[in-house]
Design a protein around this motif. Structure first.
Motif, mmCIF file in Angstrom:
data_model
loop_
_atom_site.group_PDB
_atom_site.id
_atom_site.type_symbol
_atom_site.label_atom_id
_atom_site.label_comp_id
_atom_site.label_asym_id
_atom_site.label_seq_id
_atom_site.Cartn_x
_atom_site.Cartn_y
_atom_site.Cartn_z
ATOM 1 N N ARG A 176 9.049 65.609 90.613
ATOM 2 C CA ARG A 176 8.541 64.321 90.118
ATOM 3 C C ARG A 176 7.029 64.361 89.916
ATOM 4 N N GLU A 229 15.281 67.263 98.850
ATOM 5 C CA GLU A 229 14.443 66.082 98.644
ATOM 6 C C GLU A 229 13.000 66.480 98.372
ATOM 7 N N GLN A 258 12.005 69.313 97.062
ATOM 8 C CA GLN A 258 11.953 69.900 95.728
ATOM 9 C C GLN A 258 11.968 68.810 94.639
ATOM 10 N N LYS A 259 12.716 67.727 94.888
ATOM 11 C CA LYS A 259 12.739 66.612 93.946
ATOM 12 C C LYS A 259 11.356 65.963 93.851
ATOM 13 N N GLN A 260 10.705 65.796 95.002
ATOM 14 C CA GLN A 260 9.371 65.202 95.011
ATOM 15 C C GLN A 260 8.381 66.070 94.237
#
Length: 235
Positions: free
Chosen positions: A44, A37, A39-41
């Motif tokens: 983004r 999560e 890494q996703k942030q």
């Protein structure tokens, strides 16, 4: 003391080992989920920064393009001449006359065609570019104020020639208008001085302006060249 909520216990050592392994796996799974999560942030945020950078760069380039285009497409500034710069030098082809400067009513028969001075209407022609012929009597009054009148035969001067004549005009105290029936394609007139040429790009036209524009030898050199009569076809 009671065991923690995520830690189970068993009296059987083998079973307890399985329980401990399961708890570790669950913790590792949660850790991996949190890491994923995070890494996703990060990804983004990077994409958002990239988008804004692209948008900002595109906008900046657009502004630069508009500024460059405004300079590239802007019309050339009107040439400037020094008022009262008459030096008495000779310009090849310039004729000199002696004309009266009184105000009269009605039509006047002039000695020069186009006129380069003489009796004239009490109201002057406002300086500028005209697409139609003008009244001699009003234009001559403008010459009295130090203006220069460029006339051209519309049968012998094309659009490119007219543009060339406009290019030599200062922003004030100059008139450009067609004059059908002249004995030359172009005539440039100041008070008591006139130059006739065949070519609208003749460099002597600019020399004429340098010598006679707002000449102090005109009868009323500091009088206005606006605020009176707008002739037909004022551009």
């Amino acid at each position: 003391m009671s065991p923690s909520p995520d830690k189970r216990t068993s009296g059987n050592p083998a079973t307890q080992a399985d329980i401990n392994l399961t708890v570790k796996q669950q913790r590792e799974q949660k850790r991996q989920e949190k890491l994923a999560e995070y890494q996703k942030q990060i990804a983004r945020r990077k994409r958002s920064k990239l988008v804004w950078w692209v948008v900002g760069s595109t906008a900046a380039l657009a502004v630069v393009a508009v500024v460059v285009a405004s300079f590239a497409l802007a019309p050339a500034p009107a040439p400037s001449y020094q008022a009262g710069n008459t030096t008495g030098r000779e310009i090849q082809g310039v004729e000199t006359f002696q004309n009266r400067s009184d105000h009269v009513q009605g039509a006047v028969t002039y000695e020069q065609t186009p006129p380069a001075g003489g009796p004239h209407n009490p109201y002057w022609l406002n300086c500028g570019v005209y697409t139609e012929p003008q009244q001699n009597e009003n234009a001559v009054h403008s010459l009295e104020h130090g203006a220069i009148w460029i006339t051209y035969d519309p049968e012998r001067v094309d659009a490119a020639g007219i543009d060339a004549l406009k290019a030599v005009m200062p922003s004030s105290y100059a008139i450009l208008s067609p004059y059908p029936g002249m004995d030359t394609p172009v005539a440039v007139s100041a008070w008591n001085h006139q130059l006739k040429v065949d070519d609208p790009t003749d460099p002597r036209i600019g020399e004429f302006f340098t010598e006679y524009w707002r000449s102090q030898n005109a009868p009323e050199p500091n009088a206005a060249c606006s605020g009176a009569i707008d002739g037909p076809g004022k551009a």
